[in-house]
Enzyme design. Sequence first.
Site, PDB file in Angstrom:
ATOM      1  N   GLY A  92      -1.468 -10.817 -27.693  1.00  0.00           N
ATOM      2  CA  GLY A  92      -1.712 -12.106 -28.318  1.00  0.00           C
ATOM      3  C   GLY A  92      -1.922 -13.137 -27.233  1.00  0.00           C
TER       4      GLY A  92
ATOM      5  N   HIS B  36       4.914 -20.027 -28.658  1.00  0.00           N
ATOM      6  CA  HIS B  36       4.100 -20.697 -27.631  1.00  0.00           C
ATOM      7  C   HIS B  36       3.611 -22.058 -28.137  1.00  0.00           C
ATOM      8  CE1 HIS B  36       3.751 -17.917 -24.317  1.00  0.00           C
ATOM      9  NE2 HIS B  36       3.394 -16.914 -25.091  1.00  0.00           N
TER      10      HIS B  36
ATOM     11  N   CYS C 125       5.065 -11.343 -21.464  1.00  0.00           N
ATOM     12  CA  CYS C 125       4.159 -12.454 -21.757  1.00  0.00           C
ATOM     13  C   CYS C 125       3.176 -12.617 -20.609  1.00  0.00           C
ATOM     14  CB  CYS C 125       4.986 -13.735 -21.925  1.00  0.00           C
ATOM     15  SG  CYS C 125       4.004 -15.187 -22.290  1.00  0.00           S
ATOM     16  N   LEU C 126       1.924 -12.898 -20.964  1.00  0.00           N
ATOM     17  CA  LEU C 126       0.906 -13.098 -19.918  1.00  0.00           C
ATOM     18  C   LEU C 126       1.197 -14.333 -19.073  1.00  0.00           C
ATOM     19  CD1 LEU C 126      -2.301 -12.263 -21.985  1.00  0.00           C
ATOM     20  CD2 LEU C 126      -1.214 -10.833 -20.244  1.00  0.00           C
TER      21      LEU C 126
ATOM     22  N   HIS D 221       6.485 -14.453 -31.298  1.00  0.00           N
ATOM     23  CA  HIS D 221       6.252 -14.749 -29.882  1.00  0.00           C
ATOM     24  C   HIS D 221       5.082 -15.725 -29.730  1.00  0.00           C
ATOM     25  CE1 HIS D 221       5.988 -13.499 -25.496  1.00  0.00           C
ATOM     26  NE2 HIS D 221       4.833 -14.113 -25.705  1.00  0.00           N
ATOM     27  N   GLU D 222       3.973 -15.440 -30.440  1.00  0.00           N
ATOM     28  CA  GLU D 222       2.778 -16.297 -30.290  1.00  0.00           C
ATOM     29  C   GLU D 222       3.012 -17.684 -30.879  1.00  0.00           C
ATOM     30  OE1 GLU D 222       0.581 -15.479 -28.210  1.00  0.00           O
ATOM     31  OE2 GLU D 222       1.460 -13.491 -28.066  1.00  0.00           O
TER      32      GLU D 222
ATOM     33  N   GLN E 147      -1.632 -21.513 -23.812  1.00  0.00           N
ATOM     34  CA  GLN E 147      -1.556 -20.654 -22.630  1.00  0.00           C
ATOM     35  C   GLN E 147      -2.835 -20.730 -21.795  1.00  0.00           C
ATOM     36  OE1 GLN E 147      -0.136 -16.962 -24.872  1.00  0.00           O
ATOM     37  NE2 GLN E 147       0.691 -16.651 -22.818  1.00  0.00           N
TER      38      GLN E 147
HETATM   39 NI    NI Z   1       3.356 -14.945 -24.489  1.00  0.00          NI
END
Ligand code: NI
Length: 191
Positions: free
Chosen positions: A49, A148, A102-103, A144-145, A54
């Site tokens: 995701g 953000h 997480c990225l 999680h998304e 981000q």
């Molecule tokens: Ni993330």
Amino acid sequence: MTLLKIAQIGHPVLRQPARRVTLEELGTPAIQGFIDDLVATMHDAQGAGLAANQVHTPLRICAIEVGDNPRYPYKPKIPLTILVNPVLTPIGDERFENYEGCLSVPDLRGKVWRHAELRVEALDRHGNPIDAIVRGITAGTYQHECDHLDGKLFVDRVHDPRTLCTWKEFARHHEAAFREEVRSIVARFGS
Ligand code: NI
């Protein structure tokens, strides 16, 4: 299509709650092009995701997709989904522990509690309403998304810092046990 730069933990854009998108804005070529770039960037980085903030765009838009993902080989599949202005409402009290990465948080994973069942209300990229129930590991990905978009990272929710690990040490020491947990969650919730 443009690959966008992914903000890393410490960048203030990740801590800023994103703002809602109007239906008018959503229809513009600028936002539609941005959504294409968000998806391309998620694919390039092999994320499950990616949220708009981000990639330095603080709007309430996120992309979610799980195919054959080498970063998360045990995750149940999720078709490409774009959520605009998502609202998640937990159903019931049940939670499970999810081992997340997480990225925007390089080379770190940790365990967080997630609701096992949620109602998701949002718009899709064309402005059509989404009203769905998601469960299990998939519900974890949604949370999680959407975190953000509120300026939260999974590390904020890691209840026991001793679960923090690099991806290499996760694979070596924690992945087998977590795969077992995933199997029981999927058996229970179907995803
Ligand atoms: Ni993330």
